[in-house]
Design a protein around this motif. Structure first.
Motif, PDB file in Angstrom:
ATOM      1  N   LYS A 124      39.353  73.724  41.398  1.00  0.00           N
ATOM      2  CA  LYS A 124      38.458  73.632  42.546  1.00  0.00           C
ATOM      3  C   LYS A 124      37.046  74.077  42.168  1.00  0.00           C
ATOM      4  O   LYS A 124      36.879  74.944  41.325  1.00  0.00           O
ATOM      5  N   ARG A 125      36.080  73.500  42.847  1.00  0.00           N
ATOM      6  CA  ARG A 125      34.685  73.903  42.641  1.00  0.00           C
ATOM      7  C   ARG A 125      34.551  75.399  42.935  1.00  0.00           C
ATOM      8  O   ARG A 125      35.043  75.881  43.959  1.00  0.00           O
ATOM      9  N   GLN A 151      33.083  70.521  34.757  1.00  0.00           N
ATOM     10  CA  GLN A 151      32.724  69.552  35.798  1.00  0.00           C
ATOM     11  C   GLN A 151      33.484  69.848  37.088  1.00  0.00           C
ATOM     12  O   GLN A 151      32.898  69.862  38.167  1.00  0.00           O
ATOM     13  N   ASP A 152      34.797  70.084  36.983  1.00  0.00           N
ATOM     14  CA  ASP A 152      35.602  70.374  38.170  1.00  0.00           C
ATOM     15  C   ASP A 152      35.138  71.649  38.872  1.00  0.00           C
ATOM     16  O   ASP A 152      35.158  71.728  40.096  1.00  0.00           O
ATOM     17  N   TRP A 153      34.747  72.651  38.104  1.00  0.00           N
ATOM     18  CA  TRP A 153      34.306  73.931  38.677  1.00  0.00           C
ATOM     19  C   TRP A 153      32.871  73.874  39.209  1.00  0.00           C
ATOM     20  O   TRP A 153      32.402  74.818  39.836  1.00  0.00           O
ATOM     21  N   GLY A 154      32.158  72.762  38.951  1.00  0.00           N
ATOM     22  CA  GLY A 154      30.761  72.667  39.371  1.00  0.00           C
ATOM     23  C   GLY A 154      29.850  73.521  38.512  1.00  0.00           C
ATOM     24  O   GLY A 154      28.772  73.931  38.932  1.00  0.00           O
ATOM     25  N   SER A 155      30.274  73.767  37.278  1.00  0.00           N
ATOM     26  CA  SER A 155      29.542  74.639  36.357  1.00  0.00           C
ATOM     27  C   SER A 155      28.582  73.844  35.492  1.00  0.00           C
ATOM     28  O   SER A 155      28.818  72.675  35.177  1.00  0.00           O
TER      29      SER A 155
END
Length: 188
Positions: A124-125, A151-155
């Motif tokens: 999750k983000r 990418q998935d974590w919004g990092s």
């Protein structure tokens, strides 16, 4: 860098806890507002126990916090973020161990990850800004897998080049780039 009015830096070590020559340990000694999640006495391979230890360390800190995690410490951080709501100023997530893929020889403690609650890796983000430092030749995570996690974590992903697992065995005691990346998080 003036840390007086800045966030507390909380180190989140991996499964091997505190290693005296590790960049996290050396960085903590240099920074005036740096602490570390204490090592566990029991249940060292339990994800839930590690997440609880991180949460207990955070409960003792007033004000903003930047998490600085390495290896399985990154997984502790993302599991914690999936379960808790405390505001975090940001996180530096360095050389995440890809616990979903088979580990190389020399890491027998990683053979029981699923039964100890580590899997699946939360995707999750994250609810706070984060920077993921990825190695091109990390024996514990392929670069492409870390790229997908970031990418998935919004990092924000930072390509660290060929730095192995960014630990003493890979030639890292001091890691000056950590302070640069923490500064970026302070300014976010």
């Amino acid at each position: 860098m003036n840390y007086e009015l800045k966030p507390t830096i909380l180190m989140v070590p991996g499964l091997r806890d505190h290693v005296s020559e590790h960049w996290q340990t050396l960085l903590q000694q240099r920074l005036p507002k740096a602490l570390s999640v204490p090592p566990l006495e029991h249940d060292k391979l339990s994800c839930a126990a590690r997440v609880a230890a991180l949460d207990a360390a955070l409960a003792k800190i007033d004000g903003p916090v930047i998490l600085v995690a390495h290896s399985a410490g990154v997984m502790i951080t993302v599991h914690w973020a999936a379960q808790h709501k405390r505001e975090i100023h940001g996180a530096l997530l360095a050389a995440p161990a890809d616990l979903e893929t088979p580990m190389p020889a020399g890491y027998p403690e990683l053979d029981t990850l699923e039964q100890n609650g580590w899997l699946p890796i939360p995707r999750k983000r994250l609810p706070f800004p984060s920077i993921v430092g990825a190695s091109r030749n990390d024996p514990l995570a392929r670069f492409e897998r870390v790229q997908d996690m970031a990418q998935d974590w919004g990092s924000r992903l930072v390509d660290l080049g060929e730095v192995g697992h960014l630990n003493p065995a890979s030639g890292f005691g001091e890691w000056p780039m950590a302070e640069t990346l923490i500064r970026r998080l302070v300014l976010m």
